[in-house]
Motif scaffolding. Structure first.
Motif, PDB file in Angstrom:
ATOM      1  N   LEU A 131       5.569 -28.535  35.093  1.00  0.00           N
ATOM      2  CA  LEU A 131       6.426 -28.285  36.249  1.00  0.00           C
ATOM      3  C   LEU A 131       7.088 -26.915  36.208  1.00  0.00           C
ATOM      4  O   LEU A 131       7.652 -26.480  37.215  1.00  0.00           O
ATOM      5  N   THR A 132       7.040 -26.234  35.081  1.00  0.00           N
ATOM      6  CA  THR A 132       7.499 -24.847  35.099  1.00  0.00           C
ATOM      7  C   THR A 132       6.509 -23.960  35.842  1.00  0.00           C
ATOM      8  O   THR A 132       6.884 -22.892  36.346  1.00  0.00           O
ATOM      9  N   GLN A 133       5.233 -24.387  35.874  1.00  0.00           N
ATOM     10  CA  GLN A 133       4.164 -23.605  36.512  1.00  0.00           C
ATOM     11  C   GLN A 133       4.138 -22.177  35.965  1.00  0.00           C
ATOM     12  O   GLN A 133       3.848 -21.220  36.691  1.00  0.00           O
ATOM     13  N   SER A 134       4.432 -22.052  34.693  1.00  0.00           N
ATOM     14  CA  SER A 134       4.474 -20.751  34.035  1.00  0.00           C
ATOM     15  C   SER A 134       3.231 -20.585  33.179  1.00  0.00           C
ATOM     16  O   SER A 134       2.986 -21.371  32.255  1.00  0.00           O
ATOM     17  N   ARG A 135       2.433 -19.576  33.485  1.00  0.00           N
ATOM     18  CA  ARG A 135       1.199 -19.365  32.744  1.00  0.00           C
ATOM     19  C   ARG A 135       1.477 -18.960  31.297  1.00  0.00           C
ATOM     20  O   ARG A 135       0.758 -19.368  30.384  1.00  0.00           O
ATOM     21  N   GLY A 136       2.510 -18.167  31.084  1.00  0.00           N
ATOM     22  CA  GLY A 136       2.872 -17.830  29.719  1.00  0.00           C
ATOM     23  C   GLY A 136       3.269 -19.057  28.915  1.00  0.00           C
ATOM     24  O   GLY A 136       2.970 -19.155  27.717  1.00  0.00           O
ATOM     25  N   THR A 137       3.918 -20.014  29.568  1.00  0.00           N
ATOM     26  CA  THR A 137       4.294 -21.264  28.901  1.00  0.00           C
ATOM     27  C   THR A 137       3.062 -22.060  28.520  1.00  0.00           C
ATOM     28  O   THR A 137       2.994 -22.641  27.428  1.00  0.00           O
ATOM     29  N   PHE A 138       2.064 -22.108  29.402  1.00  0.00           N
ATOM     30  CA  PHE A 138       0.833 -22.835  29.090  1.00  0.00           C
ATOM     31  C   PHE A 138       0.159 -22.248  27.853  1.00  0.00           C
ATOM     32  O   PHE A 138      -0.261 -22.981  26.946  1.00  0.00           O
ATOM     33  N   VAL A 139       0.056 -20.930  27.812  1.00  0.00           N
ATOM     34  CA  VAL A 139      -0.595 -20.268  26.675  1.00  0.00           C
ATOM     35  C   VAL A 139       0.202 -20.501  25.388  1.00  0.00           C
ATOM     36  O   VAL A 139      -0.366 -20.806  24.330  1.00  0.00           O
ATOM     37  N   ALA A 140       1.525 -20.380  25.474  1.00  0.00           N
ATOM     38  CA  ALA A 140       2.366 -20.556  24.287  1.00  0.00           C
ATOM     39  C   ALA A 140       2.320 -21.993  23.781  1.00  0.00           C
ATOM     40  O   ALA A 140       2.337 -22.231  22.562  1.00  0.00           O
ATOM     41  N   ALA A 141       2.283 -22.967  24.686  1.00  0.00           N
ATOM     42  CA  ALA A 141       2.210 -24.371  24.273  1.00  0.00           C
ATOM     43  C   ALA A 141       0.918 -24.635  23.504  1.00  0.00           C
ATOM     44  O   ALA A 141       0.932 -25.309  22.458  1.00  0.00           O
TER      45      ALA A 141
END
Length: 674
Positions: A279-289
């Motif tokens: 739900l953050t819809q943050s691409r950097g968050t996806f990569v970091a996760a």
């Protein structure tokens, strides 16, 4: 059934010091002072007569119990309590938490059992923090905005004091799993609030500021973007990725202890965190996760790695979820695509320009930078000089490492790396000295959380440091626990680090040699063109036609017309600066120049074919010739493969001849470090 007899230290940590005769007097004095401060801040209110004494009583209760204070600090920072409270009322939440932590430590130090839990690694941890602070203080001496840098240093100092407080409390309590729970549970609850807000209220309820819908929309987003208790979903995502490996460690612990109920709870927490990350819809968050999970799996041991084979296909399937794979693909196209001049995600352009500004600042002052907190003051000067142009440059660099390099130079960047790598290295040494330690998966989770936050910081600048400080304190406390390291373990760890560094250097040198031998010099000829409407400034509509910068589709349209499959030149439009750039690259400078001339003639011919030259005339702005070394794609791939092979070969050779493998077996048979 056996009954566990608690030691005096454990009882002291739980119950706190015994009540003294003058405690009531101190409580009354504290209540009076707090009441005066509250009335000064909020004005006279009847409710304060009830709220203030209760708050002081809770504070006194917590001060006598380090674990309670630690949990209060961890939970309050995880949910950004200070920021959320500030939305409704002006209260000094963070200063109060600092005071609570300091008073708790002061009271705990009266207990010999608590003092005994501090060791040489406490001094080492404090020294690492001081290294970072010292490098920032050195950078302030050449600051271009002294007052701004002083304010920034003050904030950094307070954040580092908070880090040290949490670390000492974690040492006092020696309850790392409890700290992990205190981080994961609030993150999971806030993630569930975001899910409820999306599914039930369509983003219409902020839950008093704990489920914020950010204003940023983004490209190809499938939901609203939720920032939790933070105003920006990207920074909230950076916090969530730290909780994900901790939650996985809690699942592993519950499964090993055969606690089905706890395993179900922590499994639900992982799902909630994944939903919150989505739900953050943050691409950097996806990569970091993904990076954090991979690091945790690798470091957690063979059992976790074996079972994780089932998780990798699921991680691959998540790439096809709308809002994840398509957004990552669009990100790649925007950053690495050719002839892309229109329709690029504005956030990508803004971040690219911001990072170019930061690195340009670093190029000008590489040693000490421009001073802490001064990036935004230099944006007007550098925005027009970088390659990527945006109408409204951001006032933050959107890259932690570029920010440190620009504001404090090599000195400040080195100080940051020494602090973070030093803390993680302490925990790695503890893992190396005892690979079968009971808390290995939690130690691996702490390292993975640091790695995930660090990866996310490639796309974000330094903000909300105290959330990261919780993980650093947890990692440091686990690394400092367990007594001194044996000389054999220290030597073995040092040998391992030396072997790794030597192998890496050998690989880099081998790859560099391949690249050097295959280097070719190429010349790029660049022609900039500008559109000018016919007529004079006194003609009707001339000003409107001239203002193509405000009508962003005009230049990209002309650039698209100029492109042709027959030409090898690159045609790009810069709507901000108002030019179309045609460039051609060739090993020979004369060939590049002649080829560019032909490409420009072909582009102008295509403009005439569609009668687009009737509205605007194409004006030559200027020709530029630049030469630089380059490498072909196949040569680069070969260099990478050779470098990796050399690194692995050198590492294995050194280990074999140095007897590293035999040393590892002897250490494993000998047992753990005292």
């Amino acid at each position: 059934m056996t009954t566990k007899i608690r030691t005096a230290e454990e009882r002291s940590a739980r119950a706190g010091p015994a009540l003294a005769a003058n405690d009531l007097a101190w409580f009354l004095i504290g209540t009076g002072l707090a009441l005066i401060a509250a009335i000064t801040q909020l004005g006279p209110r009847i409710s304060l007569l009830l709220i203030v004494p209760v708050g002081v009583a809770l504070g006194v209760y917590a001060m006598r119990r380090p674990l309670v204070t630690l949990l209060l600090l961890v939970v309050a920072e995880t949910v950004n309590l200070a920021g959320v409270v500030a939305l409704h009322v002006s209260l000094p939440v963070f200063p109060a938490s600092l005071a609570l932590g300091l008073l708790t430590i002061a009271l705990a130090l009266r207990d010999p059992g608590m003092r005994a839990r501090l060791n040489r690694w406490t001094v080492v941890f404090a020294g690492l923090i001081c290294v970072y602070l010292a490098t920032q203080a050195v950078a302030i001496m050449g600051s271009v905005e002294l007052q701004e840098s002083i304010w920034t240093i003050r904030r950094i100092l307070l954040d580092c004091v908070f880090l040290m407080i949490v670390f000492v409390l974690a040492q006092f309590t020696a309850r790392p799993w409890t700290v992990a729970v205190a981080v994961v549970v609030p993150l999971a609850v806030l993630s569930l609030l975001a899910v409820v807000n999306e599914l039930v209220f369509a983003g219409g309820s902020s839950f008093f500021g704990f489920s914020t819908v950010t204003e940023a929309s983004g490209e190809l987003t499938t939901t609203l973007r939720y920032g939790g208790p933070l105003p920006d979903s990207n920074f909230w995502g950076r916090n969530l990725v730290m909780g994900l490996p901790l939650a996985c460690a809690l699942i592993h612990r519950s499964v090993r202890s055969r606690d089905t109920r706890a395993a179900t709870l922590w499994g639900a927490s992982v799902l909630a965190l994944l939903a919150g990350i989505y739900l953050t819809q943050s691409r950097g968050t996806f990569v970091a996760a993904a990076a954090g999970l991979i690091v945790w799996i690798v470091l957690s041991g063979p059992t976790v790695r074996k079972w994780s084979l089932l998780a990798f296909p699921l991680m691959g399937l998540m790439f096809f979820v709308p809002g994840i794979g398509n957004r990552l693909t669009a990100l790649y196209d925007d950053v690495f695509g050719e002839n892309v001049d229109y329709g690029i995600d504005p956030s990508i352009l803004g971040r690219k320009a911001a990072q170019e500004i930061a690195w340009a600042m670093f190029d000008d002052r590489p040693i000490y930078g421009f001073g802490p907190g001064t990036y935004y003051t230099q944006v007007p000067e550098y925005a027009g000089t970088v390659q990527t142009a945006v109408v409204h440059p951001t006032d933050a660099p959107h890259n932690l490492y570029a920010q440190l390099a620009a504001e404090s130079g090599i000195v400040g960047l080195t100080g940051w790396l020494v602090m973070v790598i030093g803390i993680v290295g302490l925990l790695a040494l503890r893992l190396y000295s005892n690979p079968s330690v009971r808390d290995r998966v939690l130690m691996a989770a702490a390292v993975a959380a640091v790695a995930a936050w660090s990866v996310a910081s490639i796309f974000l600048h330094l903000a909300y440091f105290r959330s990261f400080a919780l993980i650093l304190a947890l990692a440091g406390a686990m690394g400092a626990a367990g007594g001194p390291f044996t000389a054999e373990a220290t030597r073995g760890f040092a040998r391992g680090v030396a072997v790794t560094i030597t192998a890496a250097v050998a690989g880099v040198l081998a790859a560099g040699a391949v690249l050097w031998s295959t280097t070719t010099t190429e010349t790029t000829a660049t022609q900039e063109l500008m559109l000018l409407p016919p007529g004079t400034s006194t003609d009707d509509g001339y000003g409107y036609a001239l203002d193509i910068r405000s009508r962003s589709p005009v230049l990209p349209t002309y650039a698209a017309i100029m492109r042709s499959a027959e030409q090898s030149a690159t045609v790009t439009a810069d709507p901000v600066r108002g030019v179309v750039t045609i460039s051609r690259t060739d090993p020979d400078a004369a060939t590049a120049r002649e080829g560019l001339r032909a490409d420009v003639d072909l582009a102008l011919e295509r403009i005439r074919e569609v009668d687009a030259d009737s509205d605007y005339s194409i004006v030559d702005v200027g020709l530029q010739m630049t030469s630089e070394p380059t490498h072909s794609g196949p040569a680069t791939a070969v260099a990478v493969l050779i470098g990796a092979a050399v690194a692995v070969g050198v590492g294995l050779t050194i280990r074999r001849f140095a007897g590293e493998s035999a040393g590892v077996r002897r250490r494993t048979r000998a047992g753990t470090a005292p």
